[in-house]
Structures are given as structure tokens and as C-alpha cells.
Design a protein around this motif. Sequence first.
Motif, PDB file in Angstrom:
ATOM      1  N   GLU A 104       0.837  -1.195   0.000  1.00  0.00           N
ATOM      2  CA  GLU A 104       0.000   0.000   0.000  1.00  0.00           C
ATOM      3  C   GLU A 104       0.876   1.251   0.000  1.00  0.00           C
ATOM      4  O   GLU A 104       1.931   1.285   0.652  1.00  0.00           O
ATOM      5  N   GLY A 105       0.450   2.280  -0.726  1.00  0.00           N
ATOM      6  CA  GLY A 105       1.189   3.533  -0.742  1.00  0.00           C
ATOM      7  C   GLY A 105       1.106   4.258   0.590  1.00  0.00           C
ATOM      8  O   GLY A 105       0.161   4.078   1.349  1.00  0.00           O
ATOM      9  N   ARG A 106       2.092   5.071   0.855  1.00  0.00           N
ATOM     10  CA  ARG A 106       2.135   5.850   2.091  1.00  0.00           C
ATOM     11  C   ARG A 106       1.802   7.303   1.791  1.00  0.00           C
ATOM     12  O   ARG A 106       2.152   7.844   0.735  1.00  0.00           O
ATOM     13  N   GLY A 107       1.106   7.949   2.717  1.00  0.00           N
ATOM     14  CA  GLY A 107       0.817   9.368   2.582  1.00  0.00           C
ATOM     15  C   GLY A 107      -0.006   9.715   1.361  1.00  0.00           C
ATOM     16  O   GLY A 107       0.185  10.768   0.753  1.00  0.00           O
ATOM     17  N   GLY A 108      -0.927   8.828   1.003  1.00  0.00           N
ATOM     18  CA  GLY A 108      -1.779   9.099  -0.145  1.00  0.00           C
ATOM     19  C   GLY A 108      -1.187   8.705  -1.480  1.00  0.00           C
ATOM     20  O   GLY A 108      -1.828   8.857  -2.526  1.00  0.00           O
ATOM     21  N   ALA A 109       0.048   8.194  -1.485  1.00  0.00           N
ATOM     22  CA  ALA A 109       0.689   7.767  -2.727  1.00  0.00           C
ATOM     23  C   ALA A 109       0.068   6.455  -3.201  1.00  0.00           C
ATOM     24  O   ALA A 109      -0.504   5.701  -2.411  1.00  0.00           O
ATOM     25  N   PRO A 110       0.157   6.172  -4.504  1.00  0.00           N
ATOM     26  CA  PRO A 110      -0.397   4.908  -5.012  1.00  0.00           C
ATOM     27  C   PRO A 110       0.385   3.706  -4.507  1.00  0.00           C
ATOM     28  O   PRO A 110       1.521   3.833  -4.025  1.00  0.00           O
ATOM     29  N   ALA A 111      -0.228   2.545  -4.615  1.00  0.00           N
ATOM     30  CA  ALA A 111       0.455   1.310  -4.249  1.00  0.00           C
ATOM     31  C   ALA A 111       1.688   1.124  -5.124  1.00  0.00           C
ATOM     32  O   ALA A 111       1.768   1.648  -6.233  1.00  0.00           O
ATOM     33  N   ARG A 112       2.650   0.379  -4.607  1.00  0.00           N
ATOM     34  CA  ARG A 112       3.886   0.157  -5.349  1.00  0.00           C
ATOM     35  C   ARG A 112       4.196  -1.325  -5.412  1.00  0.00           C
ATOM     36  O   ARG A 112       3.817  -2.087  -4.505  1.00  0.00           O
ATOM     37  N   ALA A 113       4.877  -1.704  -6.493  1.00  0.00           N
ATOM     38  CA  ALA A 113       5.154  -3.110  -6.752  1.00  0.00           C
ATOM     39  C   ALA A 113       6.640  -3.395  -6.647  1.00  0.00           C
ATOM     40  O   ALA A 113       7.483  -2.557  -6.968  1.00  0.00           O
ATOM     41  N   SER A 114       6.961  -4.590  -6.215  1.00  0.00           N
ATOM     42  CA  SER A 114       8.345  -5.050  -6.131  1.00  0.00           C
ATOM     43  C   SER A 114       8.819  -5.530  -7.495  1.00  0.00           C
ATOM     44  O   SER A 114       8.042  -5.618  -8.461  1.00  0.00           O
ATOM     45  N   LEU A 115      10.083  -5.869  -7.565  1.00  0.00           N
ATOM     46  CA  LEU A 115      10.573  -6.624  -8.707  1.00  0.00           C
ATOM     47  C   LEU A 115       9.883  -7.985  -8.727  1.00  0.00           C
ATOM     48  O   LEU A 115       9.485  -8.511  -7.685  1.00  0.00           O
ATOM     49  N   ALA A 116       9.735  -8.545  -9.916  1.00  0.00           N
ATOM     50  CA  ALA A 116       9.089  -9.844 -10.048  1.00  0.00           C
ATOM     51  C   ALA A 116      10.083 -10.963  -9.768  1.00  0.00           C
ATOM     52  O   ALA A 116      11.267 -10.870 -10.105  1.00  0.00           O
ATOM     53  N   GLY A 117       9.574 -12.019  -9.138  1.00  0.00           N
ATOM     54  CA  GLY A 117      10.351 -13.231  -8.959  1.00  0.00           C
ATOM     55  C   GLY A 117       9.746 -14.347  -9.794  1.00  0.00           C
ATOM     56  O   GLY A 117       8.568 -14.299 -10.154  1.00  0.00           O
ATOM     57  N   GLU A 118      10.537 -15.359 -10.105  1.00  0.00           N
ATOM     58  CA  GLU A 118      10.059 -16.445 -10.959  1.00  0.00           C
ATOM     59  C   GLU A 118      10.186 -17.789 -10.250  1.00  0.00           C
ATOM     60  O   GLU A 118      11.161 -18.049  -9.556  1.00  0.00           O
ATOM     61  N   ILE A 119       9.160 -18.620 -10.439  1.00  0.00           N
ATOM     62  CA  ILE A 119       9.189 -20.005  -9.998  1.00  0.00           C
ATOM     63  C   ILE A 119       9.645 -20.840 -11.185  1.00  0.00           C
ATOM     64  O   ILE A 119       8.946 -20.921 -12.203  1.00  0.00           O
ATOM     65  N   VAL A 120      10.806 -21.439 -11.071  1.00  0.00           N
ATOM     66  CA  VAL A 120      11.356 -22.241 -12.168  1.00  0.00           C
ATOM     67  C   VAL A 120      11.220 -23.717 -11.806  1.00  0.00           C
ATOM     68  O   VAL A 120      11.874 -24.210 -10.885  1.00  0.00           O
ATOM     69  N   LEU A 121      10.325 -24.401 -12.509  1.00  0.00           N
ATOM     70  CA  LEU A 121      10.107 -25.823 -12.276  1.00  0.00           C
ATOM     71  C   LEU A 121      11.092 -26.627 -13.126  1.00  0.00           C
ATOM     72  O   LEU A 121      11.219 -26.398 -14.321  1.00  0.00           O
ATOM     73  N   THR A 122      11.769 -27.554 -12.486  1.00  0.00           N
ATOM     74  CA  THR A 122      12.705 -28.408 -13.219  1.00  0.00           C
ATOM     75  C   THR A 122      12.104 -29.812 -13.359  1.00  0.00           C
ATOM     76  O   THR A 122      11.720 -30.222 -14.455  1.00  0.00           O
ATOM     77  N   THR A 123      11.979 -30.538 -12.247  1.00  0.00           N
ATOM     78  CA  THR A 123      11.392 -31.878 -12.319  1.00  0.00           C
ATOM     79  C   THR A 123      10.025 -31.968 -11.652  1.00  0.00           C
ATOM     80  O   THR A 123       9.360 -32.990 -11.749  1.00  0.00           O
ATOM     81  N   ARG A 124       9.591 -30.889 -10.978  1.00  0.00           N
ATOM     82  CA  ARG A 124       8.297 -30.911 -10.291  1.00  0.00           C
ATOM     83  C   ARG A 124       7.200 -30.481 -11.259  1.00  0.00           C
ATOM     84  O   ARG A 124       7.383 -29.562 -12.056  1.00  0.00           O
ATOM     85  N   ALA A 125       6.024 -31.124 -11.187  1.00  0.00           N
ATOM     86  CA  ALA A 125       4.945 -30.845 -12.137  1.00  0.00           C
ATOM     87  C   ALA A 125       4.349 -29.465 -11.935  1.00  0.00           C
ATOM     88  O   ALA A 125       3.985 -28.780 -12.890  1.00  0.00           O
TER      89      ALA A 125
END
Length: 364
Positions: A240-261
Amino acid sequence: MAKQVVAVLFGGRSSEHSISSATAGGVLRAIDRDRFTVIPIGITRNGTFVLEEDNPEKFQLDSANLPEIVDNGTRIIWPEGADDRTLSVREADGAVRELGEVDVVLPILHGVHGEDGTMQGFLDILGLPYAGGGVLGSAISMDKHFMKIALAAAGIAVSPGFTTTAREWNQDAAGVRARASAYPLPIFVKPARAGSSVGVSRVSDMSEFDDAMSIALAEDSKVLVEQGITGREVEVGVLEGRGGAPARASLAGEIVLTTRAFYDFEGKYLGGDGVDVVCPAAITDDEMRSLQETAVAAFEAVDGIGLARVDFFLTENGPVVNELNTMPGFTPISMFPKCWIASGMTYAELITELLDTALERTEG
């Protein structure tokens, strides 16, 4: 400056009880003790509020011994309302003592009776400020059926699928199978109101569908059947944004599946092989920007406050939202903290940010 008192709520009645308890271990270990005095409140599996130990080691996430809140005989006595914010405890011997006046509650609860708006409504009635999502945003986001309706109404792409119920399955299982068969395999069958991949099955052959329905219906009377999406699994944290500022997003993370379905409970929390969590994700600047903008739009579409984690499939045609969590996994190894750590915050600073946001909202 006097320390502010934080009541940390964890455990609870849902199937995610142990994950909530493990999250508490991380929070108790990392919270800024120079600023905050902590009152740890555990909720047993049957819903009893007990005064817990302020001991992070007690709540370590161990696959051989998942943490659990047990009834130790104490009972939390909540404020009587009005302007009263004083917590008390009745000890096992019957003696009552005050724990102090609470400035803010941190409900690190997952699933029903915690992440679905019920606890938020309880705290609203008592007049206790709390961190995280509000009643409406929590209720909408907990129910994946209504979450998808809200996101689609805002023009946000969601996974194709349909919702069915225990009653429909009992009365017309053949009809449900026929609807599911219209989607290309694989399909996913999941409880509408559960998290941490509890009760979720990947169906690669329709002969597996009935068992998948049984597993999902063991968790919830409402079930989503969704088409599998071809794309990279990425997740974005929102604050949530602070002081009336808009919400902010983090950098994206990735789930990398190798042998798991798929990214199941074992892969998320128990160190199961076949999955890697990479943050930040190796994507283009344009893809990162698109994911962050869509995450904030999704947060706003469900009337989000506090925090959320938005889970995507990044496809050739852009991001598709899989789900939105208003109290995402918050252990030190969970994706939500990892994304914000990659974005420049420490785990302790993230906890402080949630508490300060709640306090600021209350004072405003």
C-alpha cells in the motif's frame, strides 16, 4: 520514545496453520525490538486464543515436525470495545493479568478464519488497528471465484475455467466432467478458498479428474477447474502507498520448475526438489514494467490495502493473473519477502513497513 506494542496473531483454524506458525517464527526473529514490544498470540486449530512464547526457535519450519499451536491453558481476553485497547490473559491457574495496551495487530494468518476477512472484521469491531488487508479485499481475494470476477471486470486477464460446487458434483458429476473435458489438458483443480497449494491437483489425463475433485472438495465445498496456461510462473509483491501515494510493486520473482509438475506445498515450504525460486526474474524491462503495473491494477481492483502478492503466468500475449494473496507466505524464504529484499528492503524493514502503514492509516 516509548515502544509501540504489536500483537502478533498466528496459527489458526485453517489447513495452513503450520505455515502461519512458521511465518511467526520469522517475524518474531526479525521484528525491530528497539521500536516494538511483541505480544505473541497463538490460535489453536480449534480456534482458541492463547498467549504464546516469544521464542522464534519454537516455530521453525521443519518438514519432519511442522510447528503447531497447542492449548497451554492460557486464554487471551480481548478489549471490551469503545476506546479500550488493553489485552489481558487468564493464566492456566485462573489468575488474570494485563498484557498492555495494543497499538497495532499483525495478523499473519493464512486461509479461512484469518485471511478471508473474518479476523479483520473482528478487529474492526474491537477498534484495534491491524496490518494487512481489510474486510472486503480479504474476502474477495480469498475466494478465487469472486477474485477472478473482480479482476476480469477491471480488464485484467485471468486463467480460463469454471467454478463448481459439492452439490453440483454430487448431483451431476458427468456434467462437470464434460465441462472440464472442453479444456485442453493439463487442467488444474483447486479449492476456491484455500492457499499454499493445499488441495490442488494437476490433471494430465481425465482419468485423474475424479480423484482431483475429491482432494479439492476435502478442503472446500466450492472448486475451481482451470485450464493450464503455458507461460512462466512469476510473482510480484505489492505494498500500500504511504501518505496518499499509489500502491507500489516489487521486482518480479520467478518459480522455475525443473522436475516438479507444479509449485505444490512441498516445493513451496518443505524444500522439495525440482523447483527454484529466482528473484529478480530474468525478464525484459518491458515485461517487468507490465507485470508491476498489472499487479498494482489487480490490487486496486479488489480494494486492496496493506499488502498482496499477485501470481502470474507470463505468456506470449502478456501477463495472466493466476491468483492474488492478501497475506502471502511471509517466511524469510517466501517469495513475497524475497521480492522486496531484491527491491532494496530488508526482511525487518518490510515488517516495519507493514506496521507503520497500518498505524499511519489509523492516524489518518
